[in-house]
Motif scaffolding. Structure first.
Motif, PDB file in Angstrom:
ATOM      1  N   GLU A 208       0.830  -1.213   0.000  1.00  0.00           N
ATOM      2  CA  GLU A 208       0.000   0.000   0.000  1.00  0.00           C
ATOM      3  C   GLU A 208       0.857   1.254   0.000  1.00  0.00           C
ATOM      4  N   VAL A 209       1.989   1.190   0.696  1.00  0.00           N
ATOM      5  CA  VAL A 209       2.901   2.342   0.718  1.00  0.00           C
ATOM      6  C   VAL A 209       3.500   2.555  -0.668  1.00  0.00           C
ATOM      7  N   ALA A 210       3.918   1.468  -1.304  1.00  0.00           N
ATOM      8  CA  ALA A 210       4.504   1.572  -2.643  1.00  0.00           C
ATOM      9  C   ALA A 210       3.516   2.193  -3.619  1.00  0.00           C
ATOM     10  N   VAL A 211       2.253   1.744  -3.555  1.00  0.00           N
ATOM     11  CA  VAL A 211       1.213   2.293  -4.433  1.00  0.00           C
ATOM     12  C   VAL A 211       1.008   3.777  -4.149  1.00  0.00           C
ATOM     13  N   ALA A 212       0.996   4.147  -2.880  1.00  0.00           N
ATOM     14  CA  ALA A 212       0.775   5.547  -2.507  1.00  0.00           C
ATOM     15  C   ALA A 212       1.906   6.442  -3.014  1.00  0.00           C
ATOM     16  N   VAL A 213       3.148   5.978  -2.852  1.00  0.00           N
ATOM     17  CA  VAL A 213       4.296   6.771  -3.318  1.00  0.00           C
ATOM     18  C   VAL A 213       4.202   6.980  -4.830  1.00  0.00           C
ATOM     19  N   LEU A 214       4.010   5.894  -5.562  1.00  0.00           N
ATOM     20  CA  LEU A 214       4.001   5.982  -7.021  1.00  0.00           C
ATOM     21  C   LEU A 214       2.795   6.760  -7.532  1.00  0.00           C
ATOM     22  N   MET A 215       1.639   6.579  -6.898  1.00  0.00           N
ATOM     23  CA  MET A 215       0.462   7.315  -7.330  1.00  0.00           C
ATOM     24  C   MET A 215       0.611   8.799  -7.029  1.00  0.00           C
ATOM     25  N   GLY A 216       1.227   9.099  -5.901  1.00  0.00           N
ATOM     26  CA  GLY A 216       1.431  10.502  -5.535  1.00  0.00           C
ATOM     27  C   GLY A 216       2.279  11.226  -6.566  1.00  0.00           C
ATOM     28  N   ILE A 217       3.365  10.590  -6.985  1.00  0.00           N
ATOM     29  CA  ILE A 217       4.247  11.220  -7.962  1.00  0.00           C
ATOM     30  C   ILE A 217       3.616  11.209  -9.355  1.00  0.00           C
ATOM     31  N   ALA A 218       2.967  10.095  -9.709  1.00  0.00           N
ATOM     32  CA  ALA A 218       2.332  10.020 -11.033  1.00  0.00           C
ATOM     33  C   ALA A 218       1.217  11.049 -11.180  1.00  0.00           C
ATOM     34  N   SER A 219       0.534  11.334 -10.089  1.00  0.00           N
ATOM     35  CA  SER A 219      -0.602  12.256 -10.151  1.00  0.00           C
ATOM     36  C   SER A 219      -0.201  13.680 -10.505  1.00  0.00           C
ATOM     37  N   ILE A 220       1.055  14.027 -10.262  1.00  0.00           N
ATOM     38  CA  ILE A 220       1.497  15.385 -10.606  1.00  0.00           C
ATOM     39  C   ILE A 220       2.627  15.345 -11.642  1.00  0.00           C
ATOM     40  N   SER A 221       2.637  14.282 -12.446  1.00  0.00           N
ATOM     41  CA  SER A 221       3.678  14.157 -13.473  1.00  0.00           C
ATOM     42  C   SER A 221       3.663  15.330 -14.445  1.00  0.00           C
ATOM     43  N   GLU A 222       2.481  15.776 -14.840  1.00  0.00           N
ATOM     44  CA  GLU A 222       2.407  16.903 -15.770  1.00  0.00           C
ATOM     45  C   GLU A 222       2.980  18.155 -15.128  1.00  0.00           C
ATOM     46  N   ASP A 223       2.742  18.351 -13.831  1.00  0.00           N
ATOM     47  CA  ASP A 223       3.322  19.497 -13.134  1.00  0.00           C
ATOM     48  C   ASP A 223       4.846  19.404 -13.145  1.00  0.00           C
ATOM     49  N   ILE A 224       5.365  18.192 -12.961  1.00  0.00           N
ATOM     50  CA  ILE A 224       6.817  17.988 -12.984  1.00  0.00           C
ATOM     51  C   ILE A 224       7.358  18.331 -14.359  1.00  0.00           C
ATOM     52  N   LEU A 225       6.722  17.818 -15.414  1.00  0.00           N
ATOM     53  CA  LEU A 225       7.196  18.037 -16.778  1.00  0.00           C
ATOM     54  C   LEU A 225       7.148  19.500 -17.184  1.00  0.00           C
ATOM     55  N   ASN A 226       6.174  20.223 -16.651  1.00  0.00           N
ATOM     56  CA  ASN A 226       6.005  21.636 -17.020  1.00  0.00           C
ATOM     57  C   ASN A 226       6.644  22.596 -16.028  1.00  0.00           C
ATOM     58  N   SER A 227       7.371  22.053 -15.058  1.00  0.00           N
ATOM     59  CA  SER A 227       7.891  22.907 -13.988  1.00  0.00           C
ATOM     60  C   SER A 227       9.148  23.672 -14.360  1.00  0.00           C
ATOM     61  N   GLY A 228       9.839  23.267 -15.435  1.00  0.00           N
ATOM     62  CA  GLY A 228      11.089  23.962 -15.744  1.00  0.00           C
ATOM     63  C   GLY A 228      11.673  23.582 -17.085  1.00  0.00           C
ATOM     64  N   ASP A 229      12.930  23.923 -17.251  1.00  0.00           N
ATOM     65  CA  ASP A 229      13.677  23.677 -18.484  1.00  0.00           C
ATOM     66  C   ASP A 229      14.167  22.229 -18.493  1.00  0.00           C
ATOM     67  N   ASP A 230      13.606  21.426 -19.395  1.00  0.00           N
ATOM     68  CA  ASP A 230      13.980  20.012 -19.421  1.00  0.00           C
ATOM     69  C   ASP A 230      14.934  19.694 -20.568  1.00  0.00           C
ATOM     70  N   SER A 231      15.801  20.637 -20.913  1.00  0.00           N
ATOM     71  CA  SER A 231      16.762  20.400 -21.992  1.00  0.00           C
ATOM     72  C   SER A 231      17.649  19.200 -21.698  1.00  0.00           C
ATOM     73  N   ALA A 232      17.955  18.970 -20.433  1.00  0.00           N
ATOM     74  CA  ALA A 232      18.825  17.851 -20.050  1.00  0.00           C
ATOM     75  C   ALA A 232      18.037  16.561 -19.817  1.00  0.00           C
ATOM     76  N   GLY A 233      16.712  16.632 -19.904  1.00  0.00           N
ATOM     77  CA  GLY A 233      15.891  15.431 -19.739  1.00  0.00           C
ATOM     78  C   GLY A 233      15.700  14.990 -18.300  1.00  0.00           C
ATOM     79  N   GLU A 234      16.079  15.832 -17.332  1.00  0.00           N
ATOM     80  CA  GLU A 234      15.987  15.435 -15.928  1.00  0.00           C
ATOM     81  C   GLU A 234      14.545  15.347 -15.449  1.00  0.00           C
TER      82      GLU A 234
END
Length: 466
Positions: free
Chosen positions: A102-128
């Protein structure tokens, strides 16, 4: 942290009592929300029910911490941001190791749920930033593939993945399809498989949009994967024929026909592909390659020659040695009768000239040792590059004329040169002129350039290095 400091830390921990540690942790957690979240995460799955929103909130805090005053993570900060989020992702690994599903699911769902925010948060020229999302889904797939995963957790992830796919989470990125891959990997009943097929059937091509076409074809491939779990090979083959416009299916069917030595079917499918995919040069080339192989196999030299000529002018891209200029030219020479080769060469030259295909024109001249024709072209197009690239035989046979033309080209180059880099390049051309036998001409050009007005110190400096 250095080894020395770790030793000190271990020593201190061995001396502090529980109250001292508790007071310190309580105080520090009050002063730092991030530390508080990390500390409370230790109780997730044991004392507290894991909450994906908590993990999402931790990442959101990191986005804010690493952003500049405009709310944007600059290129230089993306590496450290990636490392910080990765430490949260590592908690999913720890949870899986400790069988805290349940913890593993919560961690991964938490990060996956804001993946678009992560992708749009900055300059991803380096692919980080994209690497964070990729790492998250890699762990999702690892979790789904775990053979000890309880049935209730499997069911939970299946519902989660299918719902995220329905909700078009991350649509527009390939990660959207990761949700479908997760659902397929967990579809262990006919009911679940039917739901997936229904979801995939809803994806239709919309007009001429490339992305819509790509999504529809991808959906068909996943549907075939589902059918491979429960349907018969005959059903799968029929499905591919019913949707043969899908390039992946067409290629599979051609390969199957090839493996059975059914070259008529190879030619039929490939020929239909050439007509159907006329707008897509890459696909047309793929279907032509299959036709070429089939014609070669059945000994149809007329059509093999036609396609070898096609690939001579259009093949050899992306390092394809088999269809390179050299390979196709050798095949043409082998297929055309010797007494007809000279006349055939004239047609190749005419086509190359008509297409202004200088690369192939020069290649033909060189292979056939047509030095006079090569020189005729240089006379009409006396550029530095054409002369430099000319075979040594041409330079030797027409030495005096080459020197004269090259000197004129270099002189013209210096008339346009206006900075040190271009002057330096000009000196390189002068060295080549001398190598071709034009020492006198080079000296004359140097004298002309040194006497130019107004005086150009950088030019004179570079010429002095000659």
């Amino acid at each position: 942290m250095s080894t020395r400091n770790i030793d000190k830390l271990d020593l201190l921990l061995s001396k502090l009592d529980k109250k001292q540690l508790a007071d310190f942790i309580r105080k520090e957690c009050c002063n730092s929300k991030q530390l508080q979240d990390r500390f409370l995460a230790l109780g997730a799955g044991t004392l507290f029910k894991p909450d994906s929103a908590k993990y999402a909130s931790r990442v959101e805090d990191l986005i804010e911490d690493y952003s500049d005053r405009h709310g944007y993570i600059e290129y230089r900060a993306t590496f450290d941001f990636n490392r910080a989020v990765t430490r949260i992702l590592d908690e999913a690994d720890e949870a899986m190791e400790n069988v805290q599903w349940e913890v593993a699911v919560a961690v991964l769902m938490g990060i996956a749920s804001i993946s678009e925010d992560i992708l749009n948060s900055g300059d991803d020229s380096a692919g980080e930033l994209g690497a964070i999302v990729s790492a998250c889904f890699e762990k999702w797939h690892e979790l789904c593939a775990n053979e000890t995963l309880p049935e209730d957790i499997k069911a939970e992830i299946f519902e989660l993945a299918l719902s995220r796919f329905f909700e078009k989470d991350l649509k527009g990125w390939d990660w959207w399809w990761d949700w479908m891959e997760m659902a397929i990997s967990l579809a262990d009943t006919s009911e679940k498989q039917s739901r997936i097929i229904k979801a995939l059937d809803a994806i239709k091509p919309n007009g001429d949009s490339w992305s819509a076409k790509h999504n529809a074809e991808t959906a068909q491939k996943y549907k075939l994967e589902i059918m491979s779990k429960s349907g018969s090979p005959e059903d799968q083959i029929k499905f591919m024929y019913d949707n043969v416009s899908n390039p992946d299916f067409r290629n599979r069917l051609i390969q199957m026909a090839w493996d059975k030595a059914d070259y008529d079917e190879v030619l039929r499918l490939a020929g239909d592909g050439v007509n159907h995919d006329a707008k897509y040069a890459g696909l047309v080339s793929d279907w032509h390659k299959w036709k070429y192989k089939a014609y070669h196999e059945i000994g149809d030299k007329v059509n093999e020659l036609q396609l070898a000529r096609h690939f001579f002018f259009k093949g050899g891209i992306w390092g394809e040695k088999e269809y390179s200029i050299e390979s196709m030219y050798a095949i043409l020479k082998n297929l055309v009768p010797k007494n007809e080769w000279k006349k055939y060469i004239e047609t190749l030259i005419s086509e190359a000239q008509g297409k202004k295909d200088i690369i192939r024109l020069f290649y033909i001249y060189t292979q056939e040792k047509m030095w006079q024709e090569y020189m005729d072209y240089i006379r009409k197009n006396p550029s530095i590059y054409n002369i430099d690239d000319a075979p040594k035989e041409v330079k030797k046979l027409f030495r005096d004329e080459i020197v004269k033309l090259y000197a004129a080209a270099v002189r013209n180059y210096f008339q346009r040169a206006s900075n040190r880099d271009s002057y330096r390049e000009g000196v390189t051309y002068l060295r080549k002129l001398i190598k071709y036998g034009g020492t006198k001409e080079a000296e004359q050009i140097v004298a002309e350039q040194k006497s130019r007005t107004p005086r150009r110190p950088a030019l004179i400096d570079e010429l002095s290095k000659l």
